[in-house]
Design an enzyme around this catalytic site. Structure first.
Site, mmCIF file in Angstrom:
data_model
loop_
_atom_site.group_PDB
_atom_site.id
_atom_site.type_symbol
_atom_site.label_atom_id
_atom_site.label_comp_id
_atom_site.label_asym_id
_atom_site.label_seq_id
_atom_site.Cartn_x
_atom_site.Cartn_y
_atom_site.Cartn_z
ATOM 1 N N ALA A 448 1.038 -1.023 -0.060
ATOM 2 C CA ALA A 448 0.140 -0.021 0.111
ATOM 3 C C ALA A 448 0.890 1.257 -0.026
ATOM 4 O O ALA A 448 2.184 1.088 0.553
ATOM 5 C CB ALA A 448 -1.067 -0.066 1.361
ATOM 6 N N GLU A 497 -0.725 -9.109 -0.531
ATOM 7 C CA GLU A 497 -2.157 -9.542 -0.067
ATOM 8 C C GLU A 497 -3.078 -9.454 -1.375
ATOM 9 O O GLU A 497 -4.162 -10.131 -1.311
ATOM 10 C CB GLU A 497 -2.705 -8.392 0.939
ATOM 11 C CG GLU A 497 -1.958 -8.572 2.289
ATOM 12 C CD GLU A 497 -2.088 -7.430 3.440
ATOM 13 O OE1 GLU A 497 -1.839 -6.305 2.894
ATOM 14 O OE2 GLU A 497 -2.731 -7.699 4.478
ATOM 15 N N GLU A 519 4.944 -5.099 6.956
ATOM 16 C CA GLU A 519 4.006 -3.938 7.546
ATOM 17 C C GLU A 519 4.888 -3.664 9.073
ATOM 18 O O GLU A 519 4.887 -2.508 9.535
ATOM 19 C CB GLU A 519 2.670 -4.496 8.104
ATOM 20 C CG GLU A 519 2.000 -4.359 6.643
ATOM 21 C CD GLU A 519 1.992 -5.605 5.894
ATOM 22 O OE1 GLU A 519 2.862 -6.478 5.875
ATOM 23 O OE2 GLU A 519 1.277 -5.788 4.677
#
Ligand code: DAK
Length: 674
Positions: A448, A497, A519
Site C-alpha cells: 500500500a 495481499e 508491515e
C-alpha cells in the site's frame, strides 16, 4: 546459452551505428542481458566511431563500478560481452537488430536491405529513428512483418522510456513481443501510432519553436524564455539549453520543417533556427545557477504562450489517435522529465487550458484547436489519467497496475481506477478470466502507498482508505471469474495481499527478494487480509515467520511453501494468461483458499526472534493470526481490520511510518514497544 523469452531465443543483439546513441543502446543491452548469455555486437563503417563508442561505453561502465552500481567482475563481463566491428557480416545470426544510424531515409533503407540478407526472416529488425514512419523506412523489405521503430531517449542506457511504433505491416505478435521484451529488460515501452515524429519529438521540437516565436515577438531574450520555459514546464533545462546540449542538433530544424506537411502548418523551421544551424552557433542561455530577471508581465505572456503551444500539441496527438492520455502523460514525464500535460491541464482546469489553446491558435492559425480538448472541456470532466491499464487479450482481461515511480504501490487512485474495469469485466460475457500484474520488471506491487497512509491526519481518512482497499480486494476475490496474479516482481505488504485474493499466482523463477509482509517495519500489521489468507495458504509457521519478522522470501521459496502455484522461466504474463484460460475452461484446478474457520489452530505461535521490531505491534499481529483463524475468512478479515486500526493507538505506529517517510525504506525505526 541465450535469453529465451516468449518462445524466442535471443542469443545475439546487433546495434548498427556507433554515433551519438548507438553505444548507449548497446550498453543497455549488455548490462541487462550479459548474465543471460546474449551477445551484443555494435557495427559501424567508421573505425574512429567504433573506437569512440567503445571508449564511451567502457567509461560509463567504469563509472558504474565507482558508484557501486556494478560489481567489478560484472563490469568485466559486460565489457567482454560487447563487440565493436566494422564487419557487417558479424550481424549474421542476430535475433534482434536495432539500427541507430543517421536520420537519413535512403541510408536507413540501404542498411535494412543489407541487413535482410544477413539475418533470418524471423529476426526482429528495428530502427531507432526519431521521426520517420516505419512504413517509409521498411518499404523495400521482403519481410516487413518483423520490422518496427523503437525510439530511445537520452541517455538511452538509463532513460527507461521508449516509443514502440509498429507500421501497418508489422505483425501483432512481433509488436507484442517487442513491448514485453523491453519491459522485461527494464524499459518502459509505449506503443505509439505511426505518424511523423511519433508522440514525443513534435512536442519537444515544437516547444523549441514556440520558444523561438516568443523571442521573435519580443517577449524576451533567449535567456529569459529559456528560464520561463523551465519554470512553467517543470524542465531541468529550457528548450534553448537542451538544444545546445544536443550540439545544436540539425535534425530538429529538419524535423520541424517536415512537420509542416506531415503534422500541421504551425510547425515550421523558423529563420532564427535555420541561421543557427547554418552558422553552427549556439543559443545564448543562462549560465549554471545564473538568476535571470524576467518582468512579471513578460513572464505571464511567455508562460501563456508556451502552455498554449504545449497543450495544443498534446491534444492534437489525441485527435490523431496515436496515443492515449494516460500513456502520453507518463511518457512525457519519463522521457523528458517535464510536467505531464494532461495532469497539468487537470490542475489548471480544462476551461483555462482551452482558453490558452484557443488564444494560441488564434495567433497561429496553422495549429488547430483539438476537438478532443473542446469536447473534454465541454463535458466538465478532467482528462482520464489512469494508474491502471486494462487490455483484452482475447477472452482474458489483463489489468496492469502502473505506478513505476512508486513501484506500483497501491494508493486510493489505483483502486478508483481499477474498480470500473472490474465492474465491466464482471458483466462482459466475452471475458472468461482476468490477470492482474504490475508494470515493469522490478515490482508486482510494493505494498500500500506508505506516503499516502502517512499523510492521513484524520481517522476518517485512514478508515476511508482501508474501506476502499477492502472493498476492491473483495471485489477481485468475488469476481465470479478466475483471476491469476502475474507476480512479475516484488510483492510486498498490500501487494502480496492483493495476489492472495486471486485464484492462483505465478512468478518468475529465481527472484531472490520476492514476497513479504513488511508491515511491522512500519509499526503496522497487515490490513488487507495478510494475517488471514497467508496462514490459510502457507500454514501458521511460515505465515507467522513472514508477518512477525518482515523478512521477505524468494520466488523459489514462495513456490515451495505454496504461496505461488507456478514458477515461470521467461514471460510470467504470458503463462498467467494461459493459466487463467485453463482455469476458466476447467483444465486447471488450483487449490482454493479455505473460507471457513481452520481446524488446526495452535494455542500459540512458535517463539521467534523479531529483531528490532515493536513488541506492542507483534502482540497485535499474533492476536490477529490466532483469533482470526478460528473464524470464517470474512469474520477474520473484520477482526484484522479492527486490530489494524488498533495499531494507530500505539506510539510505534507513528514512529514506523514517520521513519519511512523521513528516512526512506531502508532505515530501521527506533521502536519504543508501546
Ligand atoms: N509506498 C510508497 N512508495 C513506495 C513504496 C510504498 N509501499 N515502496 C517503494 N516506494 C517508493 C520509494 O519511496 C521510492 O520513491 P522515491 O524515493 O524515489 O520518491 C521508489 O518507490 C523506489 O523505491 P526505493 O528507492 O526504495 O527502491 P529500492 O529498490 O531501493 O527498494 C523496496 C525497493 C520495495 C525494497 C523498498 O522501496 C521498500 O522496502 N519499500 C517499502 C515496502 C513496504 O514496506 N511495503 C509494505 C507497505 S504497508 C489496509 C490494506 C493494506 C495495507 C494496509 C491497510 N487496510 C485495508 C486496512 C497495506 C499495507 C502495506 O502494504
Amino acid at each position: 546459452m541465450a535469453f529465451t523469452f516468449r518462445g524466442r531465443s535471443i542469443g545475439k543483439v546487433g546495434v548498427i551505428g556507433s554515433g551519438q546513441i548507438g553505444p548507449d543502446i548497446a550498453l543497455h543491452f549488455t548490462k541487462s542481458l550479459y548474465r543471460l548469455g546474449t551477445q551484443v555486437v555494435v557495427v559501424d563503417i567508421a573505425e574512429e566511431a567504433l573506437a569512440k563508442g567503445k571508449g564511451k561505453i567502457f567509461k560509463k561502465i567504469d563509472k558504474g563500478v565507482e558508484t557501486g552500481a556494478f560489481k567489478p567482475d560484472g563490469a568485466d563481463a559486460m565489457k567482454s560481452n560487447v563487440t565493436f566491428t566494422s564487419d557487417y557480416d558479424q550481424l549474421s545470426g542476430a535475433d534482434l537488430v536495432v539500427e541507430a544510424a543517421t536520420e537519413d531515409l535512403p541510408l536507413k533503407r540501404r542498411i535494412f536491405r543489407q541487413l535482410e540478407q544477413l539475418v533470418s526472416p524471423q529476426a526482429v529488425m528495428t530502427s531507432n529513428s526519431s521521426h520517420l514512419e516505419p512504413e517509409r523506412i521498411f518499404e523495400e523489405l521482403a519481410h516487413k512483418e518483423r520490422a518496427l521503430c523503437t525510439h530511445y531517449f537520452f541517455p538511452a542506457e538509463r532513460n527507461p522510456a521508449i516509443e514502440i511504433i509498429p507500421g501497418k505491416d508489422t505483425g501483432q505478435q512481433i509488436t507484442d513481443f517487442v513491448m514485453r521484451f523491453y519491459e522485461a529488460i527494464g524499459k518502459m515501452p509505449f506503443k505509439i501510432g505511426s505518424r511523423y515524429g511519433y508522440a514525443v519529438d513534435p512536442i519537444f521540437e515544437g516547444l523549441l519553436l514556440a520558444s523561438i516565436q516568443c523571442v521573435d515577438k519580443g517577449l524576451g531574450t533567449t535567456k529569459q524564455v529559456d528560464t520561463v520555459a523551465s519554470r512553467c514546464l517543470g524542465l531541468t533545462v529550457g528548450p534553448f539549453t537542451a538544444h545546445n546540449l544536443a550540439g545544436g542538433n540539425p535534425i530538429t530544424a529538419h524535423g520541424l520543417s517536415e512537420m509542416t506537411e506531415r503534422i500541421n502548418p504551425w510547425f515550421r523551421c523558423p529563420d532564427r533556427l535555420k541561421k543557427m544551424v547554418e552558422t553552427g552557433q549556439m543559443w545564448e542561455t543562462p549560465a549554471r545557477k545564473e538568476t535571470v530577471e524576467v518582468p512579471p508581465d513578460k513572464e505571464k505572456e511567455i508562460t501563456n504562450e508556451l502552455l498554449g503551444a504545449y497543450f495544443a500539441m498534446c491534444c492534437d496527438m489525441l485527435d490523431a489517435g496515436i496515443v492515449t492520455t494516460s500513456d502520453l502523460d507518463l511518457l512525457i514525464a519519463t522521457a523528458l522529465d517535464m510536467k505531464p500535460p494532461f495532469s497539468y491541464m487537470n490542475s489548471t482546469g480544462l476551461d483555462k487550458a482551452l482558453e490558452l489553446v484557443e488564444s494560441f491558435c488564434r495567433k497561429y492559425p496553422g495549429m488547430p484547436v483539438a476537438k478532443s480538448l473542446k469536447e473534454r472541456a465541454a463535458s466538465g470532466k478532467p482528462w482520464l489519467v489512469e494508474d491502471v491499464v486494462c487490455e483484452k487479450k482475447g477472452d482474458v482481461a489483463v489489468i496492469t497496475i502502473r505506478r513505476p515511480k512508486a513501484l506500483n504501490a497501491l494508493n486510493s487512485k489505483v483502486f478508483e481506477d481499477m474498480t470500473p474495469y472490474l465492474e465491466d469485466i464482471k458483466k462482459d460475457p466475452q471475458i472468461k478470466a482476468v490477470v492482474v500484474t504490475g508494470y515493469g520488471n522490478k515490482a508486482f506491487v510494493a505494498g500500500a502507498d506508505i506516503k499516502q497512509m502517512a499523510s492521513f491526519t484524520k481517522p476518517e481518512e485512514g478508515a476511508g482508505f482501508a474501506r476502499l482497499l477492502q472493498i476492491s480486494s473483495s471485489q477481485l476475490e468475488n469476481l465470479g471469474k478466475p483471476v491469476v496474479a502475474a507476480m512479475n516482481g516484488l510483492a510486498l505488504g498490500g501487494g502480496n495481499e492483493l495476489a492472495m485474493c486471486c485464484t492462483a499466482r505465478v512468478a518468475p523463477k529465481g527472484i531472490k527478494l520476492f514476497a513479504g509482509q513488511p508491515e511491522v517495519n512500519l509499526g503496522l500489521i497487515p490490513g488487507m487480509g495478510g494475517t488471514q489468507r497467508l496462514p490459510r495458504i502457507v500454514g501458521f509457521e511460515k505465515a507467522s515467520e513472514m508477518i512477525r519478522t518482515a523478512n521477505p522470501i524468494s520466488s523459489d521459496e514462495a513456490f515451495k511453501c505454496g504461496l505461488v502455484n507456478e514458477l515461470v522461466d521467461g514471460d510470467v504474463l504470458e503463462r498467467a494468461i494461459e493459466l487463467a484460460r485453463e482455469i476458466a475452461e476447467g483444465k486447471a484446478k488450483p487449490k482454493l483458499i479455505e473460507k471457513g474457520p481452520l481446524s488446526n489452530v495452535p494455542d500459540s505461535l512458535p517463539d521467534i526472534d523479531i529483531g528490532h521490531h515493536s513488541k506492542a505491534i507483534d502482540a497485535i499481529a499474533v492476536e490477529s493470526i490466532l483469533t482470526g483463524a478460528k473464524m470464517s475468512l470474512d469474520d477474520g478479515l473484520k477482526n484484522e481490520a479492527r486490530l489494524f486500526g488498533h495499531c494507530w493507538t500505539t506510539q510505534d505506529n507513528r514512529i514506523g511510518l514517520q521513519t519511512f517517510v523521513e528516512k526512506g525504506a531502508k532505515a530501521k525505526a527506533d521502536f519504543v514497544h508501546k
